[in-house]
Design an enzyme around this catalytic site. Structure first.
Site, PDB file in Angstrom:
ATOM      1  N   GLU A 223       0.872  -1.177   0.000  1.00 48.99           N
ATOM      2  CA  GLU A 223       0.000   0.000   0.000  1.00 48.99           C
ATOM      3  C   GLU A 223       0.906   1.222   0.000  1.00 48.99           C
ATOM      4  OE1 GLU A 223      -3.053  -0.026  -0.546  1.00 48.99           O
ATOM      5  OE2 GLU A 223      -3.419  -2.167  -0.297  1.00 48.99           O
ATOM      6  N   CYS A 257      -1.567   9.519   2.514  1.00 52.15           N
ATOM      7  CA  CYS A 257      -1.304   8.969   1.178  1.00 52.15           C
ATOM      8  C   CYS A 257      -2.442   9.239   0.204  1.00 52.15           C
ATOM      9  CB  CYS A 257      -1.030   7.479   1.266  1.00 52.15           C
ATOM     10  SG  CYS A 257      -2.389   6.523   1.989  1.00 52.15           S
TER      11      CYS A 257
END
Length: 494
Positions: A223, A257
């Site tokens: 991720e 993010c």
């Protein structure tokens, strides 16, 4: 590396291998856990989080320098509960085997696909959400029936120490174990022969993790981050879009993010957009230096990196505007706070055009035709999320169809993460694999085909030599039927 450092690394490896072996032996001894055991582990994980919320919030505030309790509550606790509860309530259904060839069962051929646990899952957590982003994958791994080892981020050491302290109160170390330490520990951890390795962090470190895992053929879920684009549609409400985008950029001090990184605005409306964004930032942050809700950069390195991006952009001709409150001198190294900053006139030769910002900075660009935006996005690594502000019309649908990203959100920050059942993950440079909902269960499961035959003859035995004339005729007939079928679908073309 010195002799003592080599010895210390070897000791760390031996200790972690022993921990991994204890978990693996327990997994083999006890077998795949029942639904009740899986749900109980998920409940204990939630209890670990909920019983110690205030302690975690205080630790994160100390680790960041300034990060309010409310910020940590919403991002680290409240946000994960629906996803974990969804997993807990659905895991019984996900565990069921899928029956294949149901009609053949009457003749004695039974085929199922059974989701089976992998074994021991390693999770490497990041610093920006140091609790959230280890608890969520751990819950998914538990749902799939696995044991878990977590490596906490060394950049948030107080939070890591608390997780290491609290975990044994809720779990036997053969179920869940927490490892702390610096980069040397992380390097040893990622090289362990796990059954699956889950990593959240930057693409650069993700490459190192994947290389380390490759030596043991450990499958990985990565991720990662990226530069998330935002498009303000030609028919968007500019004031609303600007306010929402500006606010989204400031979540966790921009250290997220899925934060918007750069925004494309119709050329003739850019001044209107910037003015509206400036108003919103001024309204929200009339005070920064002493504001407990204004999150600091996590450490000096990230503070200096963000300032370096701004200095490089300004030096190369960009217009860098600091939206600082009157009377405050920012950036401030002591508190590691940088004022909200709007950057215009970014060129391809600037670092800020290519590096993920991860700070309270929004790049504003312009376009005349949406096709320009599609080409710009497609010429760069695929982002974790692409944003669109405006109606669900032809331009939006064309943008979704022609670009690639981990997810798409329209008119709201992180909207792609609102459904608990929706998979979350990147693609290409922004990640590999997904979790949340059933995607998390699938990520940590192996789907094994189990087929049994009680037929009075062998189906596959007919494909073994010697081949008699009937089998050769059968093969030719099947080939001719398949060829004719394909060519009929092609409209008779050969």
């Amino acid at each position: 590396m010195t002799t003592s450092e080599l010895a210390a690394e070897q000791d760390q490896r031996i200790a972690m291998l022993a921990l991994l072996d204890h978990q693996r032996q327990a997994f083999r001894r006890e077998g795949p856990p029942s639904l009740e055991v899986r749900q109980n582990r998920i409940d204990r994980l939630l209890a670990l989080l909920l019983d110690n919320t205030d302690a975690f919030a205080e630790a994160m505030n100390a680790d960041f320098g300034t990060r309010s309790r409310s910020a940590s509550l919403f991002t680290e606790v409240i946000g994960v509960i629906p996803v974990i509860e969804h997993t807990r309530s659905h895991v019984g259904r996900w565990m069921r085997a899928t029956r294949l060839m149901r009609a053949a069962r009457l003749a004695g051929l039974r085929a199922t696909v059974e989701p089976t646990p992998l074994g021991v899952v390693g999770i490497v957590g990041p610093w920006n959400f140091p609790v959230n982003l280890v608890v969520l994958p751990a819950a998914a791994a538990f749902a799939a029936g696995n044991r878990v080892m977590i490596k906490m981020s060394e950049i948030t050491p107080r939070t890591a120490a608390l997780m290491e302290e609290f975990a044994p109160r809720y779990f036997d170390p053969t179920e869940l174990a927490v490892v702390t330490g610096g980069r040397d520990v992380a390097a040893v951890f990622t090289a362990l022969p796990f059954d699956h390795l889950f990593f959240t962090g930057s693409p650069e470190v993700g490459k190192l993790v994947q290389r380390a895992a490759a030596d043991n053929l450990v499958p990985v879920t990565l991720e990662l981050g990226g530069k998330n684009p935002v498009v303000v549609a030609r028919d968007a409400d500019i004031a609303t879009a600007a306010a929402r985008i500006a606010a989204a950029r400031m979540v966790n001090g921009g250290q997220v993010c899925v934060c918007p990184d750069y925004v494309f605005v119709p050329e003739h409306r850019v001044e209107e957009f910037v003015a509206a964004a400036r108003r919103e930032l001024t309204r929200r942050f009339g005070e920064i230096a002493a504001n407990p809700d204004y999150c600091s950069c996590v450490n000096d390195a990230n503070f200096d990196r963000v300032l370096g991006l701004l200095d490089d952009a300004a030096l190369k001709g960009a217009m860098v505007e600091s939206v600082a409150p009157d009377g405050e001198s920012l950036p401030d190294r002591a508190s590691r706070k940088i004022a909200p900053t709007i950057v215009q006139g970014v060129g391809d030769g600037m670092r800020i055009a290519h590096e993920e910002i991860f700070g309270p900075v929004l790049v504003v660009m312009t376009y005349r035709d949406p096709r320009e935006v599609v080409e710009y996005v497609n010429d760069r690594p695929a982002p974790l999320v692409a944003y669109w502000y405006g109606p669900d019309g032809t331009d939006f649908r064309d943008f979704v169809r022609r670009t690639r990203s981990g997810g798409v959100a329209r008119n709201d920050f992180a909207a792609q993460m609102i459904p608990s059942a929706a998979p979350f993950g990147g693609v290409g440079n922004s990640g590999m694999g997904a979790y949340h909902g059933k995607a998390g269960f699938d990520a940590f499961s192996h789907y094994r085909a189990v087929v049994g035959s009680d037929l009075p003859f062998s189906i596959t035995g007919t494909a073994t030599p010697p081949f008699g004339r009937p089998m050769k005729i059968y093969a030719d007939i099947q080939l001719r039927l398949a060829r004719n079928r394909v060519h009929r679908r092609l409209g008779g073309r050969s």
